[in-house]
Design a protein around this motif. Structure first.
Motif, PDB file in Angstrom:
ATOM      1  N   GLU A  43       0.849  -1.207   0.000  1.00 45.65           N
ATOM      2  CA  GLU A  43       0.000   0.000   0.000  1.00 45.65           C
ATOM      3  C   GLU A  43       0.877   1.247   0.000  1.00 45.65           C
ATOM      4  N   GLU A  44       1.979   1.255  -0.808  1.00 46.08           N
ATOM      5  CA  GLU A  44       2.934   2.362  -0.761  1.00 46.08           C
ATOM      6  C   GLU A  44       2.260   3.695  -1.064  1.00 46.08           C
ATOM      7  N   ALA A  45       2.528   4.687  -0.181  1.00 45.01           N
ATOM      8  CA  ALA A  45       1.878   5.989  -0.350  1.00 45.01           C
ATOM      9  C   ALA A  45       2.777   6.946  -1.136  1.00 45.01           C
ATOM     10  N   THR A  46       4.107   6.695  -1.151  1.00 43.38           N
ATOM     11  CA  THR A  46       5.024   7.593  -1.861  1.00 43.38           C
ATOM     12  C   THR A  46       5.900   6.769  -2.796  1.00 43.38           C
ATOM     13  N   TYR A  47       6.521   7.468  -3.768  1.00 38.04           N
ATOM     14  CA  TYR A  47       7.354   6.762  -4.748  1.00 38.04           C
ATOM     15  C   TYR A  47       8.506   6.039  -4.068  1.00 38.04           C
ATOM     16  N   ASP A  48       9.181   6.729  -3.095  1.00 37.98           N
ATOM     17  CA  ASP A  48      10.363   6.077  -2.527  1.00 37.98           C
ATOM     18  C   ASP A  48      10.022   4.970  -1.531  1.00 37.98           C
ATOM     19  N   ALA A  49       8.727   4.724  -1.309  1.00 40.31           N
ATOM     20  CA  ALA A  49       8.350   3.566  -0.488  1.00 40.31           C
ATOM     21  C   ALA A  49       8.223   2.304  -1.353  1.00 40.31           C
ATOM     22  N   VAL A  50       8.173   2.482  -2.670  1.00 42.20           N
ATOM     23  CA  VAL A  50       8.108   1.316  -3.565  1.00 42.20           C
ATOM     24  C   VAL A  50       9.417   0.555  -3.414  1.00 42.20           C
ATOM     25  N   ARG A  51       9.343  -0.758  -3.217  1.00 42.93           N
ATOM     26  CA  ARG A  51      10.582  -1.497  -2.928  1.00 42.93           C
ATOM     27  C   ARG A  51      11.294  -1.878  -4.227  1.00 42.93           C
ATOM     28  N   TYR A  52      12.507  -1.315  -4.378  1.00 45.57           N
ATOM     29  CA  TYR A  52      13.257  -1.432  -5.627  1.00 45.57           C
ATOM     30  C   TYR A  52      14.710  -1.089  -5.303  1.00 45.57           C
ATOM     31  N   ILE A  53      15.677  -1.805  -5.871  1.00 45.86           N
ATOM     32  CA  ILE A  53      17.070  -1.619  -5.438  1.00 45.86           C
ATOM     33  C   ILE A  53      17.525  -0.167  -5.555  1.00 45.86           C
ATOM     34  N   ARG A  54      17.182   0.489  -6.672  1.00 45.79           N
ATOM     35  CA  ARG A  54      17.664   1.871  -6.860  1.00 45.79           C
ATOM     36  C   ARG A  54      17.171   2.803  -5.747  1.00 45.79           C
ATOM     37  N   LEU A  55      16.088   2.427  -5.077  1.00 48.41           N
ATOM     38  CA  LEU A  55      15.538   3.283  -4.018  1.00 48.41           C
ATOM     39  C   LEU A  55      16.164   2.949  -2.654  1.00 48.41           C
ATOM     40  N   SER A  56      17.200   2.132  -2.651  1.00 50.55           N
ATOM     41  CA  SER A  56      18.010   1.834  -1.451  1.00 50.55           C
ATOM     42  C   SER A  56      17.166   1.338  -0.275  1.00 50.55           C
ATOM     43  N   ASN A  57      16.189   0.474  -0.562  1.00 50.12           N
ATOM     44  CA  ASN A  57      15.306   0.045   0.526  1.00 50.12           C
ATOM     45  C   ASN A  57      15.151  -1.478   0.637  1.00 50.12           C
ATOM     46  N   SER A  58      16.166  -2.238   0.203  1.00 49.92           N
ATOM     47  CA  SER A  58      16.128  -3.690   0.444  1.00 49.92           C
ATOM     48  C   SER A  58      16.502  -3.922   1.917  1.00 49.92           C
ATOM     49  N   PRO A  59      16.250  -5.125   2.457  1.00 47.83           N
ATOM     50  CA  PRO A  59      16.690  -5.400   3.840  1.00 47.83           C
ATOM     51  C   PRO A  59      18.193  -5.176   4.022  1.00 47.83           C
ATOM     52  N   ASN A  60      19.009  -5.446   2.994  1.00 49.36           N
ATOM     53  CA  ASN A  60      20.453  -5.193   3.112  1.00 49.36           C
ATOM     54  C   ASN A  60      20.724  -3.702   3.305  1.00 49.36           C
ATOM     55  N   HIS A  61      20.016  -2.860   2.547  1.00 47.37           N
ATOM     56  CA  HIS A  61      20.186  -1.409   2.709  1.00 47.37           C
ATOM     57  C   HIS A  61      19.697  -0.953   4.081  1.00 47.37           C
ATOM     58  N   HIS A  62      18.513  -1.418   4.468  1.00 49.01           N
ATOM     59  CA  HIS A  62      17.931  -0.957   5.740  1.00 49.01           C
ATOM     60  C   HIS A  62      18.850  -1.281   6.918  1.00 49.01           C
ATOM     61  N   THR A  63      19.355  -2.515   6.933  1.00 55.94           N
ATOM     62  CA  THR A  63      20.219  -2.935   8.043  1.00 55.94           C
ATOM     63  C   THR A  63      21.471  -2.076   8.106  1.00 55.94           C
ATOM     64  N   LEU A  64      22.134  -1.967   6.949  1.00 50.82           N
ATOM     65  CA  LEU A  64      23.421  -1.282   6.909  1.00 50.82           C
ATOM     66  C   LEU A  64      23.256   0.228   7.137  1.00 50.82           C
ATOM     67  N   GLN A  65      22.173   0.790   6.617  1.00 50.28           N
ATOM     68  CA  GLN A  65      21.950   2.227   6.813  1.00 50.28           C
ATOM     69  C   GLN A  65      21.694   2.536   8.284  1.00 50.28           C
ATOM     70  N   ALA A  66      20.937   1.674   8.958  1.00 52.17           N
ATOM     71  CA  ALA A  66      20.694   1.879  10.398  1.00 52.17           C
ATOM     72  C   ALA A  66      22.006   1.737  11.165  1.00 52.17           C
ATOM     73  N   ARG A  67      22.841   0.783  10.733  1.00 50.32           N
ATOM     74  CA  ARG A  67      24.104   0.528  11.446  1.00 50.32           C
ATOM     75  C   ARG A  67      25.068   1.703  11.278  1.00 50.32           C
ATOM     76  N   LEU A  68      25.150   2.235  10.063  1.00 45.91           N
ATOM     77  CA  LEU A  68      26.081   3.345   9.809  1.00 45.91           C
ATOM     78  C   LEU A  68      25.618   4.629  10.499  1.00 45.91           C
ATOM     79  N   ALA A  69      24.303   4.838  10.549  1.00 47.28           N
ATOM     80  CA  ALA A  69      23.780   6.008  11.270  1.00 47.28           C
ATOM     81  C   ALA A  69      24.153   5.881  12.751  1.00 47.28           C
ATOM     82  N   ALA A  70      23.971   4.684  13.309  1.00 47.08           N
ATOM     83  CA  ALA A  70      24.310   4.466  14.730  1.00 47.08           C
ATOM     84  C   ALA A  70      25.808   4.667  14.957  1.00 47.08           C
ATOM     85  N   ALA A  71      26.629   4.232  14.001  1.00 44.05           N
ATOM     86  CA  ALA A  71      28.088   4.351  14.159  1.00 44.05           C
ATOM     87  C   ALA A  71      28.514   5.809  14.256  1.00 44.05           C
ATOM     88  N   GLU A  72      27.817   6.698  13.559  1.00 42.57           N
ATOM     89  CA  GLU A  72      28.168   8.126  13.600  1.00 42.57           C
ATOM     90  C   GLU A  72      27.260   8.897  14.560  1.00 42.57           C
TER      91      GLU A  72
END
Ligand code: PLP
Length: 390
Positions: A43-72
């Protein structure tokens, strides 16, 4: 739905566990590679909520992005296809045609060439300033124009290892309504966390220390959710996103960042002291040395001085001879891996600059840059000794 909000108190623990998908995916201990370009629609409400590699929202991206934010110690982060994608997209998303930025006098050659050749073609101009000058704020003010929007610095500059008055940079940016962006590639979050000091955006070439194994190219932009969202919007269109396979490798490398950097800090300090005593060495650039102009700032702000150093030999011939004779350290470009590398920046990272510009900055043919690895320190120093004196 998976939850990626797990976060801990210390950097060491966050590098291993922050952002870990909850619950574990099929019980897997490490994040599996999600090599799927697209996903079922919801039920994506915005374009960047559509799950697609270019939109950096796979589980691999989500995990690593959360980890790097926490690191800094920041709110949000966005992976990019390279350090240059992080730098160019961060700048272009905050500065438009007709606007202006202030930059540190010496920067990584790719960043400098991007600003000189590409950003200028888009109508974005820049003026370089001496960020290490304690009286700087006055000359920085003279460099301001009504169109100045952003200030860009490196925590430890490539290749001269300058450390600027970074507290003054943050205060200056705040005082003049500028977005402050810092490239923290050389320092790494183990030694310095610029977001805690008040920088708006932190960029990294994750190709280097964050990964640490010289086997991938990646970048990251880290900061407040608002500032990172602005970068995300442009990255979606410029398309410089990271693929899940590389996310997996980077997540693996990141786990040992603190161990690697602690060791590299120690060995680099020992090597810098050794080089200072060599008769064929004219000058050593390392922020951990009291002789380094940036030492006073580094001592106050950093918890370690990093694994990068550079040194001038008495002449270019000696530098060439050193590179021919060194056997343990590898003569190659790039940095931040577990193996020690040596290179002449004038022949590699800064080859894109005009010779006159290099000479004026001090990036001359007698300058050698060292990326210290995790080899035995004594063996590495013995190798340098043989190459310098043999
Ligand atoms: N920033 C610094 C300080 C670098 O040294 C480099 C590359 O050497 C970059 C950015 C660019 O990174 P990448 O090669 O991942 O695009």
């Amino acid at each position: 739905m998976l939850d990626y909000s797990m976060k801990f108190r210390t950097l060491d623990t966050n590098l291993l566990h922050a952002g870990r998908p909850q619950p574990h995916i099929e019980g897997a201990v490490v994040t599996p590679i999600f090599q799927s370009a697209n996903y079922l629609m919801g039920e994506e409400a915005t374009y960047d909520a559509v799950r697609y590699i270019r939109l950096s929202n796979s589980p691999n991206h989500h995990t690593l992005q959360a980890r790097l934010a926490a690191a800094e110690s920041a709110e949000s982060s966005l992976l990019t296809a390279s350090g240059m994608a992080a730098i160019s997209t961060a700048i272009l998303s905050h500065v438009r045609s007709g606007e202006h930025l202030l930059t540190q006098r010496t920067l990584y050659g790719g960043t400098q060439s991007f600003l000189d050749q590409d950003a200028s073609r888009l109508g974005i101009t820049h003026t370089s300033i001496d960020v290490a000058d304690p009286e700087g704020a006055r000359s920085w003010e003279r460099a301001l124009t009504p169109q100045t929007r952003l200030i860009f610095v490196e925590a430890i500059s490539n290749p001269l290892m300058e450390v600027g008055d970074l507290e003054a940079v943050v205060a200056f940016a705040r005082g003049h309504g500028l977005v402050s962006v810092i490239d923290n590639t050389f320092a790494t979050p183990v030694n310095f966390r610029p977001f805690e000091l008040g920088f708006d955006l932190v960029v990294h070439s994750a190709t280097k220390y964050l990964n640490g194994h010289s086997d991938l190219v990646a970048g990251v932009v880290i900061g407040s959710a608002d500032a990172v969202d602005r970068v995300r919007h442009l990255l979606l269109h410029l398309g410089g996103s990271l693929d899940p396979n590389t996310c997996f490798l980077l997540e693996r490398g990141l786990k040992t960042l603190a161990l690697r950097v602690d060791r590299q800090n120690d060995t680099a300090a020992r090597l810098a002291r050794f080089l200072e005593d060599q008769p064929s060495v004219r000058q050593v650039n390392y922020p951990g040395l009291a002789s380094s102009p940036g030492h006073r700032y580094a001592r106050r702000l950093f918890s370690g001085f990093g694994g990068m150093l550079s040194f001038y030999l008495l002449n270019a011939g000696l530098a060439e001879r050193f590179l021919e004779r060194v056997t343990l350290a590898i003569h190659a470009a790039s940095l931040g891996g577990v193996e020690s590398l040596v290179v002449r920046p004038a022949r590699s990272s800064h080859l894109g600059l005009e010779q006159a510009e290099r000479d004026q900055l001090g990036i001359t043919d007698d300058l050698v840059r060292v990326s210290v690895g995790i080899e035995d320190a004594e063996e590495l120093i013995a190798d340098f000794e043989r190459a310098l004196t043999g």
